[in-house]
Each structure stands twice: as structure tokens, then as C-alpha cells.
Design a protein around this motif. Structure first.
Motif, mmCIF file in Angstrom:
data_model
loop_
_atom_site.group_PDB
_atom_site.id
_atom_site.type_symbol
_atom_site.label_atom_id
_atom_site.label_comp_id
_atom_site.label_asym_id
_atom_site.label_seq_id
_atom_site.Cartn_x
_atom_site.Cartn_y
_atom_site.Cartn_z
ATOM 1 N N ASP A 1 0.849 -1.035 0.139
ATOM 2 C CA ASP A 1 -0.091 0.092 -0.129
ATOM 3 C C ASP A 1 0.924 1.302 0.043
ATOM 4 N N SER A 2 1.717 1.125 0.614
ATOM 5 C CA SER A 2 3.041 2.471 0.864
ATOM 6 C C SER A 2 3.494 2.689 -0.473
ATOM 7 N N ALA A 3 3.957 1.617 -1.242
ATOM 8 C CA ALA A 3 4.446 1.805 -2.625
ATOM 9 C C ALA A 3 3.583 2.442 -3.272
ATOM 10 N N ALA A 4 2.214 1.846 -3.355
ATOM 11 C CA ALA A 4 1.256 2.670 -4.434
ATOM 12 C C ALA A 4 1.094 4.074 -3.907
ATOM 13 N N HIS A 5 0.888 4.200 -2.709
ATOM 14 C CA HIS A 5 0.739 5.851 -2.244
ATOM 15 C C HIS A 5 1.871 6.520 -2.633
ATOM 16 N N ALA A 6 3.176 6.153 -2.903
ATOM 17 C CA ALA A 6 4.219 6.924 -3.292
ATOM 18 C C ALA A 6 4.266 6.917 -4.653
ATOM 19 N N GLY A 7 3.338 6.203 -5.456
ATOM 20 C CA GLY A 7 3.346 6.097 -7.167
ATOM 21 C C GLY A 7 4.541 5.258 -7.458
ATOM 22 N N ASP A 8 5.202 4.561 -6.660
ATOM 23 C CA ASP A 8 6.204 3.381 -7.121
ATOM 24 C C ASP A 8 5.791 2.479 -7.641
ATOM 25 N N LEU A 9 5.366 2.480 -9.044
ATOM 26 C CA LEU A 9 5.020 1.293 -9.551
ATOM 27 C C LEU A 9 5.829 0.071 -9.590
ATOM 28 N N ILE A 10 7.217 0.140 -9.682
ATOM 29 C CA ILE A 10 7.962 -1.116 -9.688
ATOM 30 C C ILE A 10 8.070 -1.476 -8.379
ATOM 31 N N ALA A 11 7.949 -0.651 -7.279
ATOM 32 C CA ALA A 11 8.143 -1.402 -5.874
ATOM 33 C C ALA A 11 6.679 -1.969 -5.560
ATOM 34 N N TYR A 12 5.677 -1.492 -6.214
ATOM 35 C CA TYR A 12 4.357 -2.029 -6.046
ATOM 36 C C TYR A 12 4.433 -3.256 -6.587
ATOM 37 N N HIS A 13 4.782 -3.563 -7.971
ATOM 38 C CA HIS A 13 4.941 -4.710 -8.635
ATOM 39 C C HIS A 13 5.841 -5.755 -7.892
ATOM 40 N N LYS A 14 6.765 -5.146 -7.052
ATOM 41 C CA LYS A 14 7.658 -6.099 -6.658
ATOM 42 C C LYS A 14 7.065 -6.624 -5.414
ATOM 43 N N ALA A 15 6.094 -5.892 -4.590
ATOM 44 C CA ALA A 15 5.191 -6.136 -3.485
ATOM 45 C C ALA A 15 4.364 -7.407 -3.765
ATOM 46 N N LEU A 16 3.838 -7.256 -5.008
ATOM 47 C CA LEU A 16 2.894 -8.058 -5.362
ATOM 48 C C LEU A 16 3.591 -9.439 -5.750
ATOM 49 N N SER A 17 4.836 -9.442 -6.367
ATOM 50 C CA SER A 17 5.650 -10.579 -6.819
ATOM 51 C C SER A 17 5.791 -11.166 -5.428
ATOM 52 N N PHE A 18 6.079 -10.615 -4.355
ATOM 53 C CA PHE A 18 6.640 -11.299 -2.900
ATOM 54 C C PHE A 18 5.451 -11.976 -2.707
ATOM 55 N N TYR A 19 4.072 -11.300 -2.658
ATOM 56 C CA TYR A 19 2.990 -12.029 -1.999
ATOM 57 C C TYR A 19 2.559 -13.269 -3.008
ATOM 58 N N ASP A 20 2.945 -13.111 -4.416
ATOM 59 C CA ASP A 20 2.573 -14.156 -5.324
ATOM 60 C C ASP A 20 3.650 -15.449 -4.725
ATOM 61 N N ASP A 21 4.822 -15.086 -4.435
ATOM 62 C CA ASP A 21 5.997 -16.155 -4.054
ATOM 63 C C ASP A 21 5.386 -16.688 -2.695
ATOM 64 N N VAL A 22 4.979 -16.247 -1.823
ATOM 65 C CA VAL A 22 4.525 -16.361 -0.564
ATOM 66 C C VAL A 22 3.233 -17.388 -0.565
ATOM 67 N N LEU A 23 2.328 -17.349 -1.485
ATOM 68 C CA LEU A 23 0.966 -17.993 -1.699
ATOM 69 C C LEU A 23 1.610 -19.055 -2.263
ATOM 70 N N ASP A 24 2.387 -19.154 -3.281
ATOM 71 C CA ASP A 24 3.060 -20.419 -3.617
ATOM 72 C C ASP A 24 3.659 -21.374 -2.904
ATOM 73 N N ILE A 25 4.523 -20.735 -2.020
ATOM 74 C CA ILE A 25 4.948 -21.746 -1.026
ATOM 75 C C ILE A 25 3.822 -21.978 -0.109
ATOM 76 N N LEU A 26 2.850 -21.330 0.264
ATOM 77 C CA LEU A 26 1.673 -22.090 0.974
ATOM 78 C C LEU A 26 1.023 -23.046 0.421
ATOM 79 N N PHE A 27 0.702 -22.837 -0.880
ATOM 80 C CA PHE A 27 0.208 -23.945 -1.417
ATOM 81 C C PHE A 27 0.973 -25.133 -1.747
ATOM 82 N N MET A 28 2.035 -24.822 -2.088
ATOM 83 C CA MET A 28 2.876 -26.137 -2.218
ATOM 84 C C MET A 28 3.320 -26.687 -0.879
ATOM 85 N N THR A 29 3.318 -26.112 0.334
ATOM 86 C CA THR A 29 3.364 -26.749 1.619
ATOM 87 C C THR A 29 2.127 -27.538 1.959
#
Length: 104
Positions: A1-29
Motif C-alpha cells: 500500500d505504501s509503494a502505491a501511495h508513493a506512486g512507485d509502480l516498480i516497488a508495487y509490482h515487487k510487493a505483488l510478486s513477493f505475495y505471489d511467491d508467499v502464496l505459492d509456498i503456502l500452496f506447495m506446503t
């Protein structure tokens, strides 16, 4: 949320990618533990975002930010209301969904 409020699209996409990876680990586990078919997982957001140049914002002045999404694995999200053939969902749909799953 803070990356989006700062208008930092690259950091926003990086945060989304992080959560995507975390969910992948959860589902694989869950699958590795062989409990993936019996475990309910609900993933959603607390709010949406504005559209177009307002993608960095949310709040009452951006009605589109009321739109969110949800993913439910091994369950079905309960609608909060229904108008004719249209089911209406919100973050308030989560509690009755979990209560139904636990039979309470």
C-alpha cells in the motif's frame, strides 16, 4: 500500500510478486503435507484502488476503490445480499464463510 501511495509502480509490482511467491509456498506446503484438499484458504484485500491516474489512491472520493477481490480455496464465499440474479460480496462475506465451514 505504501509503494502505491508513493506512486512507485516498480516497488508495487515487487510487493505483488513477493505475495505471489508467499502464496505459492503456502500452496506447495499444503500439498506436500497432503492437507491441500481439506484446508480452506481465503485471500483478499482490505480495499481496492482508484482507476487510471488515481491508481495510487483509495477512499470515499474514489468509489472504484470499494471494489476488491477474493480467492477462496476449498470453500465458497457467502454473499452478503442478493438482488435478483446478482450476488453481492464484501469483506463482510468472510466471517459467515468461515462460520459455515466450521459449522458455527
Amino acid at each position: 500500500d505504501s509503494a502505491a501511495h508513493a506512486g512507485d509502480l516498480i516497488a508495487y509490482h515487487k510487493a505483488l510478486s513477493f505475495y505471489d511467491d508467499v502464496l505459492d509456498i503456502l500452496f506447495m506446503t499444503l500439498k506436500a503435507l497432503m492437507i491441500d484438499q481439506e484446508t480452506m484458504v481465503i485471500v483478499t484485500t482490505d480495499h481496492g484502488r482508484g482507476n487510471g491516474i488515481h491508481w495510487t489512491d483509495h477512499g470515499p472520493e474514489y468509489p472504484e476503490s470499494k471494489q476488491t477481490w477474493a480467492f477462496v480455496m476449498n470453500g465458497k464465499l457467502k454473499p452478503m445480499s442478493q438482488t435478483k440474479d446478482v450476488m453481492n460480496y464484501s469483506t463482510l462475506s468472510i466471517r459467515p464463510t468461515v462460520e459455515e465451514a466450521f459449522g458455527i
